[in-house]
Design a protein around this motif. Structure first.
Motif, PDB file in Angstrom:
ATOM      1  N   VAL A  49       9.512  26.317   7.419  1.00  0.00           N
ATOM      2  CA  VAL A  49       9.133  27.699   7.532  1.00  0.00           C
ATOM      3  C   VAL A  49       8.186  27.972   8.327  1.00  0.00           C
ATOM      4  O   VAL A  49       8.488  28.959   9.185  1.00  0.00           O
ATOM      5  CB  VAL A  49       8.681  27.943   6.032  1.00  0.00           C
ATOM      6  CG1 VAL A  49       7.995  29.532   6.029  1.00  0.00           C
ATOM      7  CG2 VAL A  49       9.558  27.746   4.907  1.00  0.00           C
ATOM      8  N   LEU A  50       7.283  27.087   8.801  1.00  0.00           N
ATOM      9  CA  LEU A  50       6.344  27.601   9.905  1.00  0.00           C
ATOM     10  C   LEU A  50       7.296  27.511  11.237  1.00  0.00           C
ATOM     11  O   LEU A  50       6.565  28.251  12.238  1.00  0.00           O
ATOM     12  CB  LEU A  50       5.307  26.282   9.695  1.00  0.00           C
ATOM     13  CG  LEU A  50       4.231  26.614   8.771  1.00  0.00           C
ATOM     14  CD1 LEU A  50       3.360  25.446   8.569  1.00  0.00           C
ATOM     15  CD2 LEU A  50       3.465  27.776   8.754  1.00  0.00           C
ATOM     16  N   ALA A  51       8.119  26.546  11.253  1.00  0.00           N
ATOM     17  CA  ALA A  51       8.806  26.724  12.670  1.00  0.00           C
ATOM     18  C   ALA A  51       9.809  27.630  12.827  1.00  0.00           C
ATOM     19  O   ALA A  51      10.392  27.866  14.011  1.00  0.00           O
ATOM     20  CB  ALA A  51       9.521  25.436  12.849  1.00  0.00           C
ATOM     21  N   GLY A  52       9.987  28.463  11.638  1.00  0.00           N
ATOM     22  CA  GLY A  52      10.964  29.540  11.834  1.00  0.00           C
ATOM     23  C   GLY A  52      12.550  29.227  11.591  1.00  0.00           C
ATOM     24  O   GLY A  52      13.346  29.884  11.641  1.00  0.00           O
ATOM     25  N   THR A  53      12.668  27.787  11.167  1.00  0.00           N
ATOM     26  CA  THR A  53      14.124  27.187  11.149  1.00  0.00           C
ATOM     27  C   THR A  53      14.796  27.463   9.716  1.00  0.00           C
ATOM     28  O   THR A  53      15.627  27.372   9.289  1.00  0.00           O
ATOM     29  CB  THR A  53      14.294  25.901  11.262  1.00  0.00           C
ATOM     30  OG1 THR A  53      13.347  25.302  10.842  1.00  0.00           O
ATOM     31  CG2 THR A  53      14.103  25.687  13.246  1.00  0.00           C
ATOM     32  N   LEU A  54      13.668  27.848   8.941  1.00  0.00           N
ATOM     33  CA  LEU A  54      13.993  28.171   7.473  1.00  0.00           C
ATOM     34  C   LEU A  54      13.253  29.500   7.000  1.00  0.00           C
ATOM     35  O   LEU A  54      12.174  29.529   7.090  1.00  0.00           O
ATOM     36  CB  LEU A  54      13.504  26.991   6.552  1.00  0.00           C
ATOM     37  CG  LEU A  54      13.784  27.521   4.798  1.00  0.00           C
ATOM     38  CD1 LEU A  54      15.279  27.406   4.925  1.00  0.00           C
ATOM     39  CD2 LEU A  54      13.240  26.010   4.242  1.00  0.00           C
TER      40      LEU A  54
END
Length: 502
Positions: free
Chosen positions: A45-50
């Motif tokens: 989530v923090l990386a933007g991939t989820l």
């Protein structure tokens, strides 16, 4: 459009069990399995991939896909709910959300640049961010804007739309390239709203659905994103590194950029576009040799494919003379006569990220095509910012000298701190650029990024920068942050590493 409501939470997409397993990769690197799984999901989530509003697989289906017990997945989902990263409703499943602030926070700060997006508005006040390669503005920036403001009145009688860029800046950029060794005329320059806009415009102009694009692996995250959104299928080639890498237990010669492999790849896949970072490559910091640059130009001409050279980091030579104005090596475009080699430049890394001015150097015919493409996006770049860049290019020697000295001190500080706190890591000291490409010796980058986020420091896991999810044993740590933030970050990294490696 939403697929179904979950209480007050809309569901925009579903994550299948197989996709979840691919996304998480090597997520369990020690410690309680449910904690590691929750941390890995939160890191995604923090990386933007989820993305938020994604429905996760059921506890049972995810357990089967990951080869763990349902108790583990249930406890992991429970931990996500406790941390505010998920909501669940009986019969409707578990959905990813962003946590609500529960204590005083900094003012909302959106993330951009070359870091994947993350919910920074919800970051704690003392968050240490080693994921975004951006620096504070140099002391000369305000003066450049002041001088630009004095020049602005002579442009106010016009409409303000200059799709190719204002003439004085195109001339300044052409002179900049000519001084670096690539003779350039203003009609070979298109001014854009930052380098990312330049890359996106090139992708939209040159690529279509299903076309192949060759990229180095690893490479700049947002370039891959732009190429994919244009419909391209990415084909990786190794970056290479010319130094001898030595570390206790690991001693190997690593080759430089393999020009023969590059040419073979072009012959086999017939790409429409190639994207390379020739100087202080992001994230590895590798710089192509003179022979490798010549080989790239020859291959581009032989296979009639456009090679985009991203030179946004070229000015950030940290081991050379701080006030040098020449390039670290001959420009990728060489003498500038090849219609197949295109250059992207930017004021953002050299001067300041908030100065959204970039450019493309290309054949005039391609410049005209790009100018037509941009009309559907932004029409033209802001005039005042363009005039500020004219001033900065005119004073580039002193402005860049200040930035290089600052970045060199921050690079050396972070390397010293890591050597003391995490001696098992292999940290290659880059000659330039904005980041370290760290070999942690085990495929735990994603799990570590999650653990580091839990400790209050953001880092980028290696797979983020690869087309195929490889480089799971690498981290990118930026040293562009102030010394106090670097000093705050490293003990947290050590604490996170103790959790993952223990």
């Amino acid at each position: 459009m939403s697929l179904a409501p979950l209480g007050s939470v809309d569901v925009h997409r579903h994550l299948s069990p197989a996709a979840a397993a691919r996304l998480l990769g090597h997520w369990h690197a020690g410690g309680p399995a449910y904690t590691a799984l929750a941390d890995a999901l939160r890191a995604a989530v923090l990386a933007g991939t989820l993305a938020p509003h994604t429905r996760l697989p059921s506890e049972r289906d995810l357990a089967v896909a990951l080869g763990v017990s349902r108790t583990t997945t249930a406890a992991a989902y429970g931990r996500l709910r406790e941390l505010g990263f998920a909501r669940s409703r009986t019969g409707s499943g578990t959905v990813v959300v962003l946590p609500r602030a529960t204590r005083p926070r900094t003012a909302p700060r959106a993330r951009g640049g070359d870091a994947p997006p993350a919910p920074a508005p919800h970051a704690p006040i003392d968050l240490a961010d080693l994921s975004q390669a951006t620096s504070a503005a140099p002391s000369g920036l305000h003066g450049a804007y002041s001088r630009a403001l004095e020049r602005l009145p002579e442009y106010l009688s016009g409409g303000g739309y200059e799709p190719y860029g204002v003439g004085v800046l195109r001339e300044a950029i052409a002179d900049h390239h000519t001084r670096r060794g690539t003779p350039t005329t203003p009609d070979e320059v298109l001014v854009t709203t930052g380098a990312q806009h330049a890359i996106t415009t090139l992708a939209g102009t040159l690529l279509g659905g299903g076309d192949r694009a060759v990229v180095q692996s690893p490479t700049y995250y947002h370039a891959m994103e732009a190429l994919r959104r244009a419909g391209a299928r990415l084909v990786p080639v190794p970056v290479g590194r010319g130094d001898r890498t030595t570390h206790p237990g690991r001693d190997r010669d690593v080759p430089g950029f393999d020009v023969d492999l590059f040419g073979s790849t072009l012959r086999q896949v017939s790409p429409r576009l190639v994207y390379l970072v020739p100087d202080f490559h992001n994230p590895t910091a590798y710089t192509l040799t003179v022979e490798e640059r010549a080989g790239v130009r020859d291959a581009a001409a032989r296979h009639r494919v456009t090679v985009v050279g991203d030179e946004t980091l070229t000015d950030l030579d940290l081991d050379g003379a701080p006030d040098a104005v020449g390039p670290v090596a001959e420009p990728l475009a060489g003498d500038g006569t090849s219609p197949y080699v295109v250059t992207v430049g930017s004021a953002s890394k050299s001067f300041w990220g908030g100065l959204r001015v970039g450019w493309v150097r290309a054949h005039p015919d391609l410049v005209a095509r790009l100018a037509r493409t941009r009309q559907s996006a932004d029409i033209a770049t802001a005039v005042l910012e363009q005039l500020a860049v004219v001033e900065l290019l005119d004073d580039a020697s002193s402005v860049l000298a200040e930035r290089r000295r600052t970045l060199r001190a921050q690079r050396d500080l972070l390397c010293r701190l890591l050597a003391a706190a995490l001696p098992d890591w292999h940290v290659h000291v880059p000659e330039g650029g904005l980041s370290l490409w760290v070999d942690v010796g085990a495929p735990v980058a994603q799990a570590f990024a999650a653990a580091a986020a839990a400790e209050g420091v953001l880092v980028n896991a290696g797979p983020t920068f690869t087309p195929d999810g490889s480089a799971a044993d690498r981290l990118r740590l930026t040293f562009s942050r102030p010394p106090e933030e670097l000093e705050r970050a490293v003990p947290r990294l050590a604490a996170a590493w103790a959790r993952v490696a223990g």
